[in-house]
Design a protein around this motif. Structure first.
Motif, mmCIF file in Angstrom:
data_model
loop_
_atom_site.group_PDB
_atom_site.id
_atom_site.type_symbol
_atom_site.label_atom_id
_atom_site.label_comp_id
_atom_site.label_asym_id
_atom_site.label_seq_id
_atom_site.Cartn_x
_atom_site.Cartn_y
_atom_site.Cartn_z
ATOM 1 N N LEU A 284 0.825 -1.195 0.000
ATOM 2 C CA LEU A 284 0.000 0.000 0.000
ATOM 3 C C LEU A 284 0.864 1.252 0.000
ATOM 4 O O LEU A 284 0.529 2.266 -0.674
ATOM 5 N N ILE A 285 1.947 1.210 0.702
ATOM 6 C CA ILE A 285 2.854 2.370 0.732
ATOM 7 C C ILE A 285 3.447 2.583 -0.646
ATOM 8 O O ILE A 285 3.577 3.737 -1.142
ATOM 9 N N GLU A 286 3.810 1.508 -1.341
ATOM 10 C CA GLU A 286 4.375 1.659 -2.681
ATOM 11 C C GLU A 286 3.332 2.256 -3.644
ATOM 12 O O GLU A 286 3.646 3.139 -4.486
ATOM 13 N N GLN A 287 2.068 1.737 -3.518
ATOM 14 C CA GLN A 287 1.031 2.294 -4.386
ATOM 15 C C GLN A 287 0.805 3.769 -4.075
ATOM 16 O O GLN A 287 0.577 4.584 -4.986
ATOM 17 N N ARG A 288 0.850 4.143 -2.787
ATOM 18 C CA ARG A 288 0.656 5.545 -2.435
ATOM 19 C C ARG A 288 1.760 6.400 -3.015
ATOM 20 O O ARG A 288 1.537 7.526 -3.511
ATOM 21 N N VAL A 289 2.945 5.919 -2.978
ATOM 22 C CA VAL A 289 4.063 6.682 -3.540
ATOM 23 C C VAL A 289 3.876 6.865 -5.052
ATOM 24 O O VAL A 289 4.082 7.959 -5.625
ATOM 25 N N THR A 290 3.429 5.779 -5.711
ATOM 26 C CA THR A 290 3.241 5.850 -7.161
ATOM 27 C C THR A 290 2.092 6.833 -7.510
ATOM 28 O O THR A 290 2.194 7.651 -8.472
ATOM 29 N N LEU A 291 1.024 6.735 -6.721
ATOM 30 C CA LEU A 291 -0.119 7.602 -6.975
ATOM 31 C C LEU A 291 0.257 9.058 -6.737
ATOM 32 O O LEU A 291 -0.156 9.954 -7.516
ATOM 33 N N ARG A 292 1.006 9.338 -5.720
ATOM 34 C CA ARG A 292 1.429 10.723 -5.475
ATOM 35 C C ARG A 292 2.329 11.230 -6.609
ATOM 36 O O ARG A 292 2.314 12.421 -6.979
ATOM 37 N N ALA A 293 3.079 10.350 -7.164
ATOM 38 C CA ALA A 293 3.921 10.769 -8.301
ATOM 39 C C ALA A 293 3.066 11.130 -9.518
ATOM 40 O O ALA A 293 3.322 12.118 -10.248
ATOM 41 N N GLN A 294 1.995 10.366 -9.780
ATOM 42 C CA GLN A 294 1.127 10.663 -10.885
ATOM 43 C C GLN A 294 0.401 12.003 -10.662
ATOM 44 O O GLN A 294 0.216 12.801 -11.588
ATOM 45 N N ILE A 295 -0.071 12.196 -9.402
ATOM 46 C CA ILE A 295 -0.748 13.461 -9.110
ATOM 47 C C ILE A 295 0.206 14.632 -9.337
ATOM 48 O O ILE A 295 -0.174 15.678 -9.908
ATOM 49 N N ALA A 296 1.430 14.470 -8.953
ATOM 50 C CA ALA A 296 2.395 15.548 -9.157
ATOM 51 C C ALA A 296 2.644 15.783 -10.648
ATOM 52 O O ALA A 296 2.757 16.936 -11.150
ATOM 53 N N PRO A 307 -11.067 16.592 -13.430
ATOM 54 C CA PRO A 307 -11.533 15.270 -12.980
ATOM 55 C C PRO A 307 -10.406 14.252 -12.768
ATOM 56 O O PRO A 307 -10.497 13.416 -11.873
ATOM 57 N N ARG A 308 -9.379 14.381 -13.619
ATOM 58 C CA ARG A 308 -8.268 13.418 -13.426
ATOM 59 C C ARG A 308 -7.600 13.622 -12.091
ATOM 60 O O ARG A 308 -7.272 12.656 -11.415
ATOM 61 N N ILE A 309 -7.428 14.876 -11.714
ATOM 62 C CA ILE A 309 -6.787 15.169 -10.448
ATOM 63 C C ILE A 309 -7.654 14.688 -9.311
ATOM 64 O O ILE A 309 -7.176 14.107 -8.317
ATOM 65 N N LYS A 310 -8.962 14.918 -9.425
ATOM 66 C CA LYS A 310 -9.864 14.470 -8.385
ATOM 67 C C LYS A 310 -9.865 12.948 -8.255
ATOM 68 O O LYS A 310 -9.912 12.383 -7.163
#
Length: 705
Positions: A284-296, A307-310
């Motif tokens: 879960l931590i790895e997925q969170r890191v990946t997701l935060r990278a995409q949001i950035a 909508p993509r950001i949301k």
């Protein structure tokens, strides 16, 4: 008194009574020592020492034998060697039975012996056993004694046969050693027999005791575990260990759960190792890191309301919720583990309490079990000791397994010189003894015959001789005594009622002076010596009191108390004795080369002496108890009151006259006769006195008369 010259003359006259018995004793002793059958003595020596230590079993320490052979023990071994049982065995081995020297039954009986047996004065040799006949002579010829200050015992045997003497001494020593070994073997045999009968019942008792121990252990479940501990005690220890481990797990789980909840509240969930190491949390931590990278990445080209950001933010929130849920699950897991550990603690605690009750009940049984084990162990140790002693006794019962506590250090050899008779000592002693006995007999006879007084009466009357009438060889003519003149008509002198006489003073003939003085003096009291008061009236060149005392001292113990002068050169004298300032040993003087003892008046003078009459009397009595003659010299002109203390004790009076015609001396003699009770004599010089003035006296009888 003892006259040595007369005694020597008597010995010479009777020399045949000494020489003949002495020569006879010499001849008889020489003949006897050559006729007597010689005897020889053989000597063997034993050293008493403990020898058991050298034969001890392996692993057995030697006993302490330092005090085994003290003086009493050595004497006891001497008595063992002289015992009758050992003597009988030694007689058989030596072969003394039938030996004429020791066996009275060897050979035919003599005529006298037969007669004595017939009339009952003796016993027939056949009435006793051969050993009994030899025992008496055996003990007469045997000598056993301990050597001084040692543990060595000497064995001496005497016989006319030198080979037999040496053989007997060695055989007696060897027999004694064999008796010692036999006594030790008998002790070992008796011990092994007793132990053999004791060991078997003891072995059965040991088996029964072991069986009781095992039965009791099985009945009460008292089996031993590792390290020799009982099973109940071991179970109690295991439960205690498990209880401690469960309590540790419970405490650890509760502590971890508390830490995780605090971390969740502070937002530090991922700092806890148990949460961070979970596999689901890591994904879960790895997925969170990946997701935060995409949001950035999308935020660079899209606005926050896109909508993509949301969508991406919604996915990130969902991941955060999953992480919190995973942390909560870890907390609940730890709390469940703590609850499980707590239940285990409760169960272990209950089991431990029950096991404690079991252990407490089992302790009483263990006490009884230990008592049974102690009895069994005691019996087993006793059995082992008996078995060891039995093996030792059996080993010592074998040949040479128990050596004697002694060994021969010197064997007897055939003697070359006889021990009896010792020819030279016997001849010398017998000859010398005979000589001394003969000499003592003659001397005793002379002394006994000479104890009579100097005036012994004989059937023919006493023999008289004038003083100085000796021949050229010094012998006095003897014969019938002429009629003794009266003392009151001597040499024409007025003798003052017969109490005044004359004595010649010849220093070369002290015996004559002593005899004459004894005749002219009364008998003193028993135990006291005669005392004479001497007045010096001789004049210039005449003999004085000291000359008279010197003549007497040549034949007896004489002392002169010189109170005729005051000058004593400052030396202590009689006055210091009376005053208590000196002792007799301090005031009695003797000149070199003279036997005369003398006492001066002392520093206080003669007047101080005469002033204490009571003390003078006591001192004179002490001198009379010590000496043979006591002479007290005084001045011829002294008053009678001064001379009274000495005059009342004197047995005679003397006046030193020098020559017969001395009127001053006669006057002093008359005055002295009124003071003393005994006779008074004028002492005349032998060179000045005329021949007609010689005083007749009695000559002492020879000893053989």
């Amino acid at each position: 008194m003892l006259d040595l010259s007369a005694l020597w003359a008597a010995i010479k006259r009777r020399k045949a009574w000494i020489v003949v018995p002495t020569l006879a004793a010499l001849g008889l002793s020489f003949l006897a020592v050559n006729v007597v059958t010689p005897r020889y003595t053989g000597e063997a020596r034993l050293l008493l020492e403990s020898r058991s230590g050298f034969y001890a079993l392996p692993g057995q320490s030697a006993p302490d034998t330092s005090g085994q052979f003290d003086a009493e023990a050595v004497q006891s071994q001497v008595q063992v060697i002289m015992s009758r049982d050992l003597a009988r065995e030694a007689i058989k081995r030596i072969g003394l039975v039938g030996n004429p020297e020791f066996d009275s039954g060897a050979g035919a009986l003599g005529a006298l012996r037969k007669v004595a047996v017939m009339i009952g004065l003796g016993t027939h040799p056949a009435d006793r056993s051969p050993e009994e006949r030899v025992l008496e002579k055996y003990f007469d010829r045997l000598l056993v004694y301990p050597v001084a200050r040692s543990r060595i015992v000497a064995i001496e045997f005497t016989s006319q046969d030198r080979a037999l003497a040496a053989k007997a001494a060695n055989v007696i020593a060897e027999t004694y050693l064999e008796f010692q070994e036999a006594a030790k073997q008998d002790n070992a045999r008796s011990a092994s027999a007793w132990l053999s009968t004791t060991i078997e019942p003891l072995r059965k008792r040991v088996a029964e005791a072991d069986a009781r121990v095992e039965t009791f252990r099985a009945k009460h479940g008292l089996f031993a575990g590792p390290n020799n501990t009982s099973i109940t005690s071991q179970q109690l220890a295991d439960l205690s260990t498990q209880l401690s481990a469960a309590r540790s797990q419970q405490a650890e789980a509760q502590a971890k759960a508390g830490l995780i909840r605090d971390a969740i509240k502070r937002g530090r969930t991922f700092e806890i190792p148990d949460v961070a190491n979970n596999e689901l949390v890591r994904r879960l931590i790895e997925q969170r890191v990946t997701l935060r990278a995409q949001i950035a990445a999308e935020s660079r080209s899209l606005l926050p309301g896109h909508p993509r950001i949301k969508e991406l933010n919604a996915q990130l929130g969902d991941l955060e919720g999953q992480l919190r849920a995973a942390a909560e699950r870890a907390v609940r897991t730890l709390e469940n583990e703590a609850k499980i550990a707590g239940q285990r603690v409760e169960s272990f605690q209950a089991a431990l309490d029950g096991q404690k009750k079991s252990v407490a009940s089992a302790n009483d049984n263990e006490v009884q079990l230990r008592a049974l084990e102690l009895d069994a162990r005691t019996l087993r140790e006793q059995l082992e000791q008996y078995m060891q002693r039995y093996r030792e006794a059996a080993a010592r019962d074998t040949l040479n397994g128990a050596p004697a506590d002694a060994r021969i250090i010197s064997r007897a050899v055939e003697p070359t010189d006889p021990s009896f008779p010792k020819k030279l000592p016997i001849v010398l002693v017998s000859t010398l003894a005979t000589f001394l006995i003969a000499l003592a007999t003659i001397v005793t006879r002379e002394l006994l015959n000479g104890q009579a007084r100097p005036l012994p009466p004989t059937p023919q009357g006493p023999r008289w001789v004038s003083v100085g009438e000796e021949d050229e060889e010094g012998r006095r003519p003897e014969g019938p005594a002429p009629e003794r003149p009266r003392r009151d008509a001597v040499a024409g002198l007025l003798t003052h009622a017969g109490r005044l006489g004359q004595i010649r003073l010849d220093p070369e003939k002290p015996e004559a002076v002593l005899v004459a003085l004894s005749e002219r003096t009364d008998e003193p009291p028993p135990g006291l010596a005669p005392l004479a008061l001497v007045l010096d009236a001789g004049g210039e060149g005449a003999a004085g009191p000291r000359d008279l005392a010197e003549a007497l001292s040549q034949r007896c113990r004489c002392i002169l108390l010189d109170l005729a002068r005051d000058d004593d050169h400052g030396e202590p004298g009689f006055s210091e004795l009376l005053a208590g300032e000196a002792l007799f040993s301090d005031i009695i003087m003797r000149q070199a080369g003279s036997r005369l003892h003398s006492i001066g008046p002392g520093r206080a003078g003669r007047e101080a002496v005469f002033a204490a009459p009571d003390l003078v009397d006591v001192a004179l009595e002490a001198l009379c108890e010590t000496y043979d003659w006591v002479l007290v010299a005084a001045a011829s002109n002294d008053e009678g009151a001064m001379l009274e203390p000495v005059a009342r004790r004197a047995q005679g009076g003397l006046v030193m006259s020098g020559q017969a015609g001395n009127g001053h001396a006669l006057e002093a003699g008359y005055r002295l006769s009124e003071l003393v009770k005994g006779p008074v004599s004028l002492v005349l010089d032998a060179e000045r006195a005329p021949a007609m003035a010689r005083m007749p006296r009695v000559e002492e009888e020879p000893a053989e008369a």
